[in-house]
Write a protein that holds these residues in place. Structure first.
Motif, PDB file in Angstrom:
ATOM      1  N   LEU A 118       0.815  -1.218   0.000  1.00  0.00           N
ATOM      2  CA  LEU A 118       0.000   0.000   0.000  1.00  0.00           C
ATOM      3  C   LEU A 118       0.850   1.270   0.000  1.00  0.00           C
ATOM      4  O   LEU A 118       0.506   2.252  -0.667  1.00  0.00           O
ATOM      5  CB  LEU A 118      -0.926  -0.012   1.217  1.00  0.00           C
ATOM      6  CG  LEU A 118      -1.960   1.105   1.314  1.00  0.00           C
ATOM      7  CD1 LEU A 118      -2.906   1.079   0.112  1.00  0.00           C
ATOM      8  CD2 LEU A 118      -2.753   0.972   2.610  1.00  0.00           C
ATOM      9  N   ALA A 119       1.952   1.278   0.728  1.00  0.00           N
ATOM     10  CA  ALA A 119       2.747   2.504   0.876  1.00  0.00           C
ATOM     11  C   ALA A 119       3.216   3.091  -0.455  1.00  0.00           C
ATOM     12  O   ALA A 119       3.138   4.310  -0.652  1.00  0.00           O
ATOM     13  CB  ALA A 119       3.936   2.244   1.799  1.00  0.00           C
ATOM     14  N   PRO A 120       3.724   2.273  -1.405  1.00  0.00           N
ATOM     15  CA  PRO A 120       4.140   2.866  -2.682  1.00  0.00           C
ATOM     16  C   PRO A 120       3.005   3.547  -3.438  1.00  0.00           C
ATOM     17  O   PRO A 120       3.241   4.508  -4.175  1.00  0.00           O
ATOM     18  CB  PRO A 120       4.674   1.650  -3.465  1.00  0.00           C
ATOM     19  CG  PRO A 120       5.082   0.670  -2.419  1.00  0.00           C
ATOM     20  CD  PRO A 120       4.067   0.835  -1.331  1.00  0.00           C
ATOM     21  N   ALA A 178      -4.647   9.200  -2.877  1.00  0.00           N
ATOM     22  CA  ALA A 178      -5.407   9.820  -1.795  1.00  0.00           C
ATOM     23  C   ALA A 178      -6.123   8.766  -0.951  1.00  0.00           C
ATOM     24  O   ALA A 178      -6.138   8.835   0.283  1.00  0.00           O
ATOM     25  CB  ALA A 178      -6.418  10.809  -2.376  1.00  0.00           C
ATOM     26  N   LEU A 179      -6.703   7.776  -1.616  1.00  0.00           N
ATOM     27  CA  LEU A 179      -7.372   6.703  -0.890  1.00  0.00           C
ATOM     28  C   LEU A 179      -6.370   5.858  -0.102  1.00  0.00           C
ATOM     29  O   LEU A 179      -6.647   5.434   1.025  1.00  0.00           O
ATOM     30  CB  LEU A 179      -8.145   5.824  -1.867  1.00  0.00           C
ATOM     31  CG  LEU A 179      -9.382   6.469  -2.513  1.00  0.00           C
ATOM     32  CD1 LEU A 179      -9.887   5.623  -3.676  1.00  0.00           C
ATOM     33  CD2 LEU A 179     -10.488   6.679  -1.481  1.00  0.00           C
ATOM     34  N   ALA A 180      -5.202   5.623  -0.684  1.00  0.00           N
ATOM     35  CA  ALA A 180      -4.173   4.825  -0.008  1.00  0.00           C
ATOM     36  C   ALA A 180      -3.681   5.528   1.253  1.00  0.00           C
ATOM     37  O   ALA A 180      -3.444   4.881   2.287  1.00  0.00           O
ATOM     38  CB  ALA A 180      -3.016   4.557  -0.954  1.00  0.00           C
ATOM     39  N   GLY A 203      -4.493   1.996   9.393  1.00  0.00           N
ATOM     40  CA  GLY A 203      -3.719   0.820   9.778  1.00  0.00           C
ATOM     41  C   GLY A 203      -3.505  -0.213   8.701  1.00  0.00           C
ATOM     42  O   GLY A 203      -2.898  -1.263   8.960  1.00  0.00           O
ATOM     43  N   ALA A 204      -3.968   0.024   7.480  1.00  0.00           N
ATOM     44  CA  ALA A 204      -3.760  -0.933   6.395  1.00  0.00           C
ATOM     45  C   ALA A 204      -2.321  -0.867   5.895  1.00  0.00           C
ATOM     46  O   ALA A 204      -1.651   0.162   6.014  1.00  0.00           O
ATOM     47  CB  ALA A 204      -4.727  -0.662   5.253  1.00  0.00           C
ATOM     48  N   SER A 205      -1.846  -1.962   5.318  1.00  0.00           N
ATOM     49  CA  SER A 205      -0.493  -2.001   4.769  1.00  0.00           C
ATOM     50  C   SER A 205      -0.433  -2.692   3.413  1.00  0.00           C
ATOM     51  O   SER A 205       0.577  -2.604   2.714  1.00  0.00           O
ATOM     52  CB  SER A 205       0.449  -2.729   5.737  1.00  0.00           C
ATOM     53  OG  SER A 205       0.010  -4.066   5.952  1.00  0.00           O
ATOM     54  N   ALA A 206      -1.480  -3.433   3.044  1.00  0.00           N
ATOM     55  CA  ALA A 206      -1.511  -4.189   1.797  1.00  0.00           C
ATOM     56  C   ALA A 206      -2.718  -3.757   0.976  1.00  0.00           C
ATOM     57  O   ALA A 206      -3.706  -3.247   1.507  1.00  0.00           O
ATOM     58  CB  ALA A 206      -1.579  -5.689   2.088  1.00  0.00           C
ATOM     59  N   ALA A 207      -2.646  -3.961  -0.329  1.00  0.00           N
ATOM     60  CA  ALA A 207      -3.717  -3.524  -1.211  1.00  0.00           C
ATOM     61  C   ALA A 207      -4.107  -4.639  -2.172  1.00  0.00           C
ATOM     62  O   ALA A 207      -3.300  -5.498  -2.523  1.00  0.00           O
ATOM     63  CB  ALA A 207      -3.282  -2.291  -2.002  1.00  0.00           C
ATOM     64  N   TRP A 208      -5.364  -4.604  -2.589  1.00  0.00           N
ATOM     65  CA  TRP A 208      -5.840  -5.529  -3.611  1.00  0.00           C
ATOM     66  C   TRP A 208      -6.802  -4.796  -4.537  1.00  0.00           C
ATOM     67  O   TRP A 208      -7.383  -3.770  -4.192  1.00  0.00           O
ATOM     68  CB  TRP A 208      -6.532  -6.750  -3.001  1.00  0.00           C
ATOM     69  CG  TRP A 208      -7.811  -6.453  -2.268  1.00  0.00           C
ATOM     70  CD1 TRP A 208      -7.953  -6.125  -0.950  1.00  0.00           C
ATOM     71  CD2 TRP A 208      -9.140  -6.416  -2.825  1.00  0.00           C
ATOM     72  NE1 TRP A 208      -9.271  -5.896  -0.639  1.00  0.00           N
ATOM     73  CE2 TRP A 208     -10.027  -6.067  -1.762  1.00  0.00           C
ATOM     74  CE3 TRP A 208      -9.668  -6.651  -4.092  1.00  0.00           C
ATOM     75  CZ2 TRP A 208     -11.403  -5.951  -1.964  1.00  0.00           C
ATOM     76  CZ3 TRP A 208     -11.039  -6.528  -4.287  1.00  0.00           C
ATOM     77  CH2 TRP A 208     -11.884  -6.195  -3.224  1.00  0.00           C
ATOM     78  N   LEU A 209      -6.969  -5.330  -5.707  1.00  0.00           N
ATOM     79  CA  LEU A 209      -7.927  -4.805  -6.668  1.00  0.00           C
ATOM     80  C   LEU A 209      -8.242  -5.899  -7.674  1.00  0.00           C
ATOM     81  O   LEU A 209      -7.540  -6.909  -7.756  1.00  0.00           O
ATOM     82  CB  LEU A 209      -7.390  -3.549  -7.362  1.00  0.00           C
ATOM     83  CG  LEU A 209      -5.995  -3.618  -7.995  1.00  0.00           C
ATOM     84  CD1 LEU A 209      -6.030  -4.247  -9.375  1.00  0.00           C
ATOM     85  CD2 LEU A 209      -5.365  -2.234  -8.065  1.00  0.00           C
ATOM     86  N   GLN A 210      -9.300  -5.692  -8.422  1.00  0.00           N
ATOM     87  CA  GLN A 210      -9.711  -6.651  -9.440  1.00  0.00           C
ATOM     88  C   GLN A 210      -9.704  -5.969 -10.792  1.00  0.00           C
ATOM     89  O   GLN A 210     -10.139  -4.815 -10.921  1.00  0.00           O
ATOM     90  CB  GLN A 210     -11.093  -7.208  -9.111  1.00  0.00           C
ATOM     91  CG  GLN A 210     -11.088  -8.052  -7.839  1.00  0.00           C
ATOM     92  CD  GLN A 210     -12.473  -8.288  -7.257  1.00  0.00           C
ATOM     93  OE1 GLN A 210     -13.287  -7.377  -7.218  1.00  0.00           O
ATOM     94  NE2 GLN A 210     -12.733  -9.493  -6.785  1.00  0.00           N
ATOM     95  N   VAL A 211      -9.213  -6.671 -11.819  1.00  0.00           N
ATOM     96  CA  VAL A 211      -9.119  -6.081 -13.149  1.00  0.00           C
ATOM     97  C   VAL A 211      -9.432  -7.158 -14.176  1.00  0.00           C
ATOM     98  O   VAL A 211      -9.012  -8.306 -14.040  1.00  0.00           O
ATOM     99  CB  VAL A 211      -7.709  -5.479 -13.376  1.00  0.00           C
ATOM    100  CG1 VAL A 211      -6.622  -6.523 -13.209  1.00  0.00           C
ATOM    101  CG2 VAL A 211      -7.615  -4.812 -14.740  1.00  0.00           C
ATOM    102  N   GLU A 212     -10.206  -6.785 -15.190  1.00  0.00           N
ATOM    103  CA  GLU A 212     -10.541  -7.735 -16.226  1.00  0.00           C
ATOM    104  C   GLU A 212      -9.312  -8.057 -17.067  1.00  0.00           C
ATOM    105  O   GLU A 212      -8.450  -7.204 -17.287  1.00  0.00           O
ATOM    106  CB  GLU A 212     -11.674  -7.199 -17.104  1.00  0.00           C
ATOM    107  CG  GLU A 212     -13.007  -7.122 -16.374  1.00  0.00           C
ATOM    108  CD  GLU A 212     -14.167  -6.751 -17.279  1.00  0.00           C
ATOM    109  OE1 GLU A 212     -13.945  -6.524 -18.489  1.00  0.00           O
ATOM    110  OE2 GLU A 212     -15.304  -6.707 -16.784  1.00  0.00           O
TER     111      GLU A 212
END
Length: 314
Positions: free
Chosen positions: A168-170, A262-264, A271-280
């Motif tokens: 998430l940080a980057p 901005a959302l990150a 307190g989040a540190s990891a991110a996920w997303l979905q892409v076709e």
């Protein structure tokens, strides 16, 4: 599996297939690949096979199991109605998106498969919806065998997408760029840019579902619909991004990155540190953007539609 692809008088050609061996019946091997495609190999063409060891530790990004990510993604896009069938969850939201109107099969349905599928068709039929089952391939614990069983029964695989993960940080470190307005609700301005028009009250409930939901808007400089929008759900260590959309006339100016940054930053504050997303799988522009942010594909997921029924939800 290595198989003979072509024979000739002076040469032989071979091709390799990597995936999960989902059946070996009547002289034919069925291999389900990472992308969900099934490959049939006659025994007569088989040259060699070997067990591929478990995938090594990820070189970048957060480590996570398929089940953890599936549950996180489900909590970030919740249906209006759900019911348990053993370890399967039947989900419905008046047809708003396949994700909220499909079965999430994380385990045993508690019935033989054919009986479970009959129960699924009945449940969705009672709600005037086509029956969909969401499956995943390409990671430890995914559902290649179920995919093969569904295909054997005539269920149709539709759009394939992938779930990507990253640190998430980057994402948060990117330049702030344009002014981004954050809100807890999808207001009229945000919805004016959202690609699914005519959003109902049910859709608003789905969009607002999740442990901690944020909506981002980059206002237009000329009035009208916003220049860009995005959505993020914070759930423990995970932040999930969705609905990142940019005015077509303003693309390739960094607005998507600005929204996600901005959302990150807000997710990091929680307190989040990891991110996920979905892409076709066919969205090359989004895939290039997310790759540049350090995201990598974790697994593919698919929606199978019951036989003989046209698609409806997205």
């Amino acid at each position: 599996m290595r198989r003979l692809a072509e024979t000739g008088v002076t040469q032989q050609k071979f091709t390799d297939t990597v995936g999960v061996l989902t059946s070996w019946d009547d002289g034919v091997l069925l291999i389900t690949r990472r992308d969900g495609e099934s490959v049939r190999i006659p025994e007569s063409a088989l040259v060699a096979g070997k067990v591929v060891p478990a995938a090594p530790a990820r070189r970048r990004g957060p480590a996570a199991s398929y089940e953890e990510l599936a549950r996180i993604a489900a909590r970030g896009w919740q249906p209006v109605e759900s019911e348990r069938l053993g370890d399967w969850e039947l989900r419905a939201a008046s047809g708003f998106t396949r994700r909220a109107n499909s079965v999430l099969p994380l385990g045993d349905p508690g019935l033989p498969l054919d009986a479970a599928l009959t129960a699924v068709r009945r449940w969705y039929g009672d709600r005037g919806l086509p029956a969909y089952i969401q499956t995943a391939t390409g990671a430890a614990g995914t559902q290649e065998v179920l995919c093969a069983e569904l295909e054997a029964r005539g269920w149709t695989r539709e759009v394939t997408s992938e779930l990507w993960t990253g640190a998430l940080a980057p994402v948060a470190d990117r330049s702030p760029g344009d002014v981004v307005v954050l809100s807890r609700e999808a207001d009229a301005d945000w919805l004016a840019r959202y690609q699914r028009k005519g959003v109902s009250e049910v859709a608003l409930r789905v969009l607002g579902s999740g442990p901690s939901v944020w909506f981002a808007t980059v206002p237009s400089e000329t009035g009208g619909a916003p220049a860009a929008i995005g959505r993020c759900v914070v759930d423990g260590r995970w932040a999930g991004f969705a609905a990142v959309e940019v005015d077509p006339s303003l693309r390739r100016r960094g607005l998507a990155s600005t929204v996600m940054a901005a959302l990150a930053r807000r997710a990091l504050d929680e307190g989040a540190s990891a991110a996920w997303l979905q892409v076709e799988s066919d969205n090359s522009g989004a895939r290039a953007l997310y790759d540049g942010m350090g995201f990598t594909a974790h697994h593919a997921y698919h929606h199978y539609r019951e036989p003989g029924v046209p698609g409806g939800a997205r």
